[in-house]
Design an enzyme around this catalytic site. Structure first.
Site, PDB file in Angstrom:
ATOM      1  N   HIS A 202       0.849  -1.202   0.000  1.00 28.15           N
ATOM      2  CA  HIS A 202       0.000   0.000   0.000  1.00 28.15           C
ATOM      3  C   HIS A 202       0.880   1.245   0.000  1.00 28.15           C
ATOM      4  O   HIS A 202       1.731   1.407   0.861  1.00 28.15           O
ATOM      5  CB  HIS A 202      -0.907   0.008   1.236  1.00 28.15           C
ATOM      6  CG  HIS A 202      -2.113  -0.866   1.084  1.00 28.15           C
ATOM      7  ND1 HIS A 202      -3.315  -0.609   1.687  1.00 28.15           N
ATOM      8  CD2 HIS A 202      -2.293  -2.001   0.370  1.00 28.15           C
ATOM      9  CE1 HIS A 202      -4.190  -1.546   1.352  1.00 28.15           C
ATOM     10  NE2 HIS A 202      -3.598  -2.412   0.564  1.00 28.15           N
TER      11      HIS A 202
ATOM     12  N   TYR B 203      -9.268   5.519   7.483  1.00 32.05           N
ATOM     13  CA  TYR B 203      -9.469   5.809   8.905  1.00 32.05           C
ATOM     14  C   TYR B 203     -10.439   6.981   8.980  1.00 32.05           C
ATOM     15  O   TYR B 203     -10.148   8.052   8.424  1.00 32.05           O
ATOM     16  CB  TYR B 203      -8.166   6.227   9.575  1.00 32.05           C
ATOM     17  CG  TYR B 203      -7.095   5.148   9.691  1.00 32.05           C
ATOM     18  CD1 TYR B 203      -6.267   4.829   8.623  1.00 32.05           C
ATOM     19  CD2 TYR B 203      -6.892   4.465  10.894  1.00 32.05           C
ATOM     20  CE1 TYR B 203      -5.276   3.859   8.737  1.00 32.05           C
ATOM     21  CE2 TYR B 203      -5.905   3.489  11.017  1.00 32.05           C
ATOM     22  CZ  TYR B 203      -5.104   3.199   9.940  1.00 32.05           C
ATOM     23  OH  TYR B 203      -4.124   2.241  10.062  1.00 32.05           O
TER      24      TYR B 203
ATOM     25  N   PRO C  83      -4.444   0.093  18.664  1.00 31.83           N
ATOM     26  CA  PRO C  83      -4.174  -0.355  17.295  1.00 31.83           C
ATOM     27  C   PRO C  83      -4.240   0.732  16.224  1.00 31.83           C
ATOM     28  O   PRO C  83      -3.902   0.474  15.069  1.00 31.83           O
ATOM     29  CB  PRO C  83      -5.266  -1.412  17.046  1.00 31.83           C
ATOM     30  CG  PRO C  83      -6.332  -1.117  18.028  1.00 31.83           C
ATOM     31  CD  PRO C  83      -5.684  -0.478  19.210  1.00 31.83           C
TER      32      PRO C  83
ATOM     33  N   LYS D  51       0.880  -0.336  15.032  1.00 30.58           N
ATOM     34  CA  LYS D  51       2.276  -0.439  15.452  1.00 30.58           C
ATOM     35  C   LYS D  51       2.614  -1.673  16.304  1.00 30.58           C
ATOM     36  O   LYS D  51       3.794  -2.013  16.464  1.00 30.58           O
ATOM     37  CB  LYS D  51       2.679   0.813  16.252  1.00 30.58           C
ATOM     38  CG  LYS D  51       2.829   2.036  15.404  1.00 30.58           C
ATOM     39  CD  LYS D  51       4.119   2.010  14.591  1.00 30.58           C
ATOM     40  CE  LYS D  51       4.072   2.844  13.340  1.00 30.58           C
ATOM     41  NZ  LYS D  51       3.928   2.111  12.086  1.00 30.58           N
TER      42      LYS D  51
ATOM     43  N   TYR E   6       4.014   6.272  10.258  1.00 29.72           N
ATOM     44  CA  TYR E   6       3.167   5.160   9.813  1.00 29.72           C
ATOM     45  C   TYR E   6       3.986   4.090   9.086  1.00 29.72           C
ATOM     46  O   TYR E   6       3.777   2.895   9.287  1.00 29.72           O
ATOM     47  CB  TYR E   6       2.030   5.681   8.917  1.00 29.72           C
ATOM     48  CG  TYR E   6       0.918   4.673   8.731  1.00 29.72           C
ATOM     49  CD1 TYR E   6      -0.137   4.584   9.649  1.00 29.72           C
ATOM     50  CD2 TYR E   6       0.917   3.787   7.656  1.00 29.72           C
ATOM     51  CE1 TYR E   6      -1.151   3.651   9.499  1.00 29.72           C
ATOM     52  CE2 TYR E   6      -0.098   2.852   7.492  1.00 29.72           C
ATOM     53  CZ  TYR E   6      -1.122   2.794   8.418  1.00 29.72           C
ATOM     54  OH  TYR E   6      -2.126   1.861   8.270  1.00 29.72           O
TER      55      TYR E   6
HETATM   56  P1  RFL Z   1       1.239 -12.166  21.390  1.00 27.45           P
HETATM   57  O1  RFL Z   1       0.827 -12.214  19.971  1.00 27.45           O
HETATM   58  O2  RFL Z   1       0.225 -11.821  22.418  1.00 27.45           O
HETATM   59  O3  RFL Z   1       1.884 -13.584  21.741  1.00 27.45           O
HETATM   60  C1  RFL Z   1       2.192 -13.976  23.067  1.00 27.45           C
HETATM   61  C2  RFL Z   1       2.134 -15.479  23.152  1.00 27.45           C
HETATM   62  O4  RFL Z   1       2.509 -15.888  24.468  1.00 27.45           O
HETATM   63  C3  RFL Z   1       1.598 -16.869  24.925  1.00 27.45           C
HETATM   64  N1  RFL Z   1       1.583 -16.858  26.405  1.00 27.45           N
HETATM   65  C4  RFL Z   1       2.216 -17.761  27.165  1.00 27.45           C
HETATM   66  N2  RFL Z   1       2.982 -18.819  26.848  1.00 27.45           N
HETATM   67  C5  RFL Z   1       3.483 -19.556  27.885  1.00 27.45           C
HETATM   68  N3  RFL Z   1       3.243 -19.277  29.198  1.00 27.45           N
HETATM   69  C6  RFL Z   1       2.488 -18.216  29.544  1.00 27.45           C
HETATM   70  N4  RFL Z   1       2.256 -17.931  30.835  1.00 27.45           N
HETATM   71  C7  RFL Z   1       1.942 -17.402  28.508  1.00 27.45           C
HETATM   72  N5  RFL Z   1       1.154 -16.309  28.505  1.00 27.45           N
HETATM   73  C8  RFL Z   1       0.941 -15.983  27.227  1.00 27.45           C
HETATM   74  C9  RFL Z   1       0.275 -16.478  24.315  1.00 27.45           C
HETATM   75  O5  RFL Z   1      -0.630 -17.583  24.251  1.00 27.45           O
HETATM   76  C10 RFL Z   1       0.719 -16.005  22.930  1.00 27.45           C
HETATM   77  O6  RFL Z   1       0.743 -17.062  21.981  1.00 27.45           O
HETATM   78  O7  RFL Z   1       2.466 -11.144  21.613  1.00 27.45           O
HETATM   79  P2  RFL Z   1       3.682 -10.733  20.633  1.00 27.45           P
HETATM   80  O8  RFL Z   1       4.325 -11.948  20.057  1.00 27.45           O
HETATM   81  O9  RFL Z   1       4.481  -9.764  21.408  1.00 27.45           O
HETATM   82  O10 RFL Z   1       2.992  -9.996  19.394  1.00 27.45           O
HETATM   83  C11 RFL Z   1       2.337  -8.760  19.564  1.00 27.45           C
HETATM   84  C12 RFL Z   1       1.176  -8.621  18.567  1.00 27.45           C
HETATM   85  O11 RFL Z   1       0.372  -9.766  18.652  1.00 27.45           O
HETATM   86  C13 RFL Z   1       0.328  -7.369  18.835  1.00 27.45           C
HETATM   87  O12 RFL Z   1       1.148  -6.280  19.182  1.00 27.45           O
HETATM   88  C14 RFL Z   1      -0.511  -6.947  17.614  1.00 27.45           C
HETATM   89  O13 RFL Z   1      -1.482  -7.912  17.302  1.00 27.45           O
HETATM   90  C15 RFL Z   1      -1.204  -5.605  17.852  1.00 27.45           C
HETATM   91  N6  RFL Z   1      -2.089  -5.205  16.748  1.00 27.45           N
HETATM   92  C16 RFL Z   1      -1.568  -4.659  15.589  1.00 27.45           C
HETATM   93  N7  RFL Z   1      -0.236  -4.531  15.427  1.00 27.45           N
HETATM   94  C17 RFL Z   1       0.289  -4.050  14.241  1.00 27.45           C
HETATM   95  O14 RFL Z   1       1.522  -3.950  14.127  1.00 27.45           O
HETATM   96  N8  RFL Z   1      -0.509  -3.682  13.177  1.00 27.45           N
HETATM   97  C18 RFL Z   1      -1.866  -3.773  13.260  1.00 27.45           C
HETATM   98  O15 RFL Z   1      -2.533  -3.485  12.270  1.00 27.45           O
HETATM   99  C19 RFL Z   1      -2.454  -4.236  14.512  1.00 27.45           C
HETATM  100  N9  RFL Z   1      -3.771  -4.359  14.638  1.00 27.45           N
HETATM  101  C20 RFL Z   1      -3.477  -5.355  16.855  1.00 27.45           C
HETATM  102  C21 RFL Z   1      -4.299  -4.919  15.775  1.00 27.45           C
HETATM  103  C22 RFL Z   1      -4.055  -5.957  17.978  1.00 27.45           C
HETATM  104  C23 RFL Z   1      -5.423  -6.093  18.059  1.00 27.45           C
HETATM  105  N10 RFL Z   1      -5.941  -6.728  19.205  1.00 27.45           N
HETATM  106  C24 RFL Z   1      -6.922  -7.720  19.197  1.00 27.45           C
HETATM  107  C25 RFL Z   1      -5.273  -6.551  20.486  1.00 27.45           C
HETATM  108  C26 RFL Z   1      -5.665  -5.040  15.843  1.00 27.45           C
HETATM  109  C27 RFL Z   1      -6.245  -5.609  16.988  1.00 27.45           C
HETATM  110  C28 RFL Z   1      -7.741  -5.677  17.018  1.00 27.45           C
HETATM  111  C1  PHB Z   2      -6.251  -4.383  10.606  1.00 31.56           C
HETATM  112  O1  PHB Z   2      -6.338  -4.612   9.391  1.00 31.56           O
HETATM  113  O2  PHB Z   2      -6.593  -5.222  11.451  1.00 31.56           O
HETATM  114  C2  PHB Z   2      -5.738  -3.069  11.066  1.00 31.56           C
HETATM  115  C3  PHB Z   2      -5.241  -2.170  10.123  1.00 31.56           C
HETATM  116  C4  PHB Z   2      -4.773  -0.938  10.546  1.00 31.56           C
HETATM  117  C5  PHB Z   2      -4.815  -0.617  11.887  1.00 31.56           C
HETATM  118  C6  PHB Z   2      -5.277  -1.518  12.828  1.00 31.56           C
HETATM  119  C7  PHB Z   2      -5.760  -2.746  12.408  1.00 31.56           C
HETATM  120  O3  PHB Z   2      -4.372   0.611  12.285  1.00 31.56           O
END
Ligand code: RFL
Ligand code: PHB
Length: 390
Positions: free
Chosen positions: A72, A201, A293, A297, A385
């Protein structure tokens, strides 16, 4: 059992670190609380910075991402019944982002790990780090009714916000900084073509909305809801009606709707724990920090932590140099706080706040208006971004 690095958590941070270590010949074991299927069922991020994509290439798992990911060059901010384009490429000297779901990233990393033969223990219960302030740390866990112990040189806490690693640190050794927002995001996925070819957005008096995607046939949409909202109250029809109300008319009219295949509410929070190193325990990713989110980041910050941590481990094991490990926390936190600032700013600029009042709305509007009158202001947005330098 003995290994060089025990990684707690098999999310993107733990898997990426594991893959880079294995490729460098550094022995590691991943301990994950959940099952593989459960980890793969979580629907989260969608936008990768180029630096994150390059790390996946370096780890040897980038082929499918390069083939199926959607580059993108920009995105839109919608306000005042109009869409305004942020030309990422033009504003940053050619940089862009890649739309490729976190679920797919996790899939590719898990496949890579399986192919490498490195050990991952899924459904490891009661994982506990021990003695990380001494020379010989270890990690214990339970599996199939038995207690196991792994001795190691280092522990990488990649176990997310609710993990055990940060909690294992005594309160007096850690400082935390937190802001919770008075709203959440209700998100759905539907197998319908996205309303535009780029993300939108939207700032609207009814609340924030985001049009994102996973592919050219799968859409990801979000609307701002109250923090205590109940997802059961949101039929697909109600969701589609609400998001269309928050978009400029032409965009709303162009939107294809259809049955959702996922629907859930995520809270919004900013959180940082300092430092990110405690003796031989290192935190990375959501275990150390959370961003709302809005700036996309979270996953990218997890990847940049892994960049610094992997480089430090590699220098330690292959060059007998430990200064990278000593510098890890300060280096990672410097980048983390800039992403925290950007995510907070974008959240504050794009959402309705219950206590914002008419004055707050006018200021928000002036801020958005200013962005599109000032190349300098828009460049600030664009360069954050696409991702600040590593
Ligand atoms: P994770 O993915 O939470 O993985 C952690 C893992 O550790 C396990 N765990 C354990 N294992 C053993 N013993 C324990 N006691 C444990 N406790 C937990 C868990 O089961 C899991 O498998 O962390 P990690 O690896 O640091 O990754 C971080 C990302 O997942 C997170 O920052 C992103 O998803 C945030 N996020 C977004 N980030 C972006 O860069 N771009 C995006 O567009 C974006 N959109 C989002 C998002 C997060 C969202 N939610 C649901 C919070 C959109 C949403 C809606
Ligand atoms: C997504 O596609 O889940 C998404 C994209 C951009 C954001 C957050 C989430 O800023």
């Amino acid at each position: 059992m003995r290994t060089q690095v025990v990684i707690i958590g098999s999310g993107p941070a733990g898997l990426l670190l594991g893959q880079l270590l294995t490729n460098a010949g550094i022995d590691n074991v991943i301990l994950e609380r959940s099952s593989k299927t459960h980890v793969l069922s979580r629907i989260r991020a969608g936008v990768l910075e180029e630096g994150t994509a390059q790390m996946l290439d370096e780890a040897g798992v980038g082929a499918r991402m390069r083939q199926e990911g959607l580059p993108h060059d920009g995105f839109d901010l919608a306000f005042d019944h109009r869409r305004h384009r942020v030309d990422l490429r033009g504003l940053t000297g050619g940089k862009r982002v890649l739309v490729y779901g976190q679920t797919e990233v996790t899939h590719d990393l898990m496949d890579g790990r399986e192919a490498s033969g490195a050990i991952s223990v899924y459904e490891a219960r009661d994982v506990q780090p021990h003695d990380f302030n001494a020379a010989n740390p270890s990690v214990t866990y339970e599996k199939d009714g038995q207690t196991h112990r792994i001795d190691c040189d280092f522990i990488a806490g990649c176990d997310g916000f609710h993990g055990v690693s940060r909690q294992a640190v005594p309160n007096n050794a850690i400082e935390t900084f937190e802001r919770t927002y008075p709203f959440g995001w209700l998100g759905i996925i539907a197998d319908v073509p996205p309303v535009g070819s780029e993300l939108i957005y939207a700032n609207h008096p009814r609340g924030f909305a985001l049009c994102s995607m996973r592919s050219t046939t799968r859409s990801r949409y979000y609307v701002q809801v109250a923090a205590d909202e109940n997802v059961e109250k949101w039929s697909d029809e109600r969701f589609w009606d609400e998001i269309r109300l928050r978009l400029p008319r032409q965009t709303a009219e162009a939107m294809t709707t259809g049955p959702s295949i996922e629907k859930s509410i995520a809270p919004l929070r900013s959180f940082v724990a300092e430092p990110m190193r405690f003796g031989r325990l290192f935190l990375a990713g959501d275990a150390a920090h959370i961003v709302p989110p809005t700036g996309a980041k979270g996953l990218n910050l997890a990847a940049s932590d892994v960049r610094y941590l992997f480089d430090a481990f590699r220098e330690y094991y292959l060059e007998n140099e430990s200064s990278g490990l000593d510098a890890y926390s300060a280096k990672a936190l410097a980048r983390v706080w800039k992403a925290e600032r950007f995510s907070w700013w974008m959240t504050s600029t794009m959402h309705r706040f219950p206590d914002q009042g008419a004055f707050g709305q006018k200021i928000q509007h002036a801020e958005l208006d200013y962005l599109f009158q000032s190349r300098a202001a828009l460049t600030m947005l664009a360069e954050n971004y696409v991702g600040l330098p590593l």
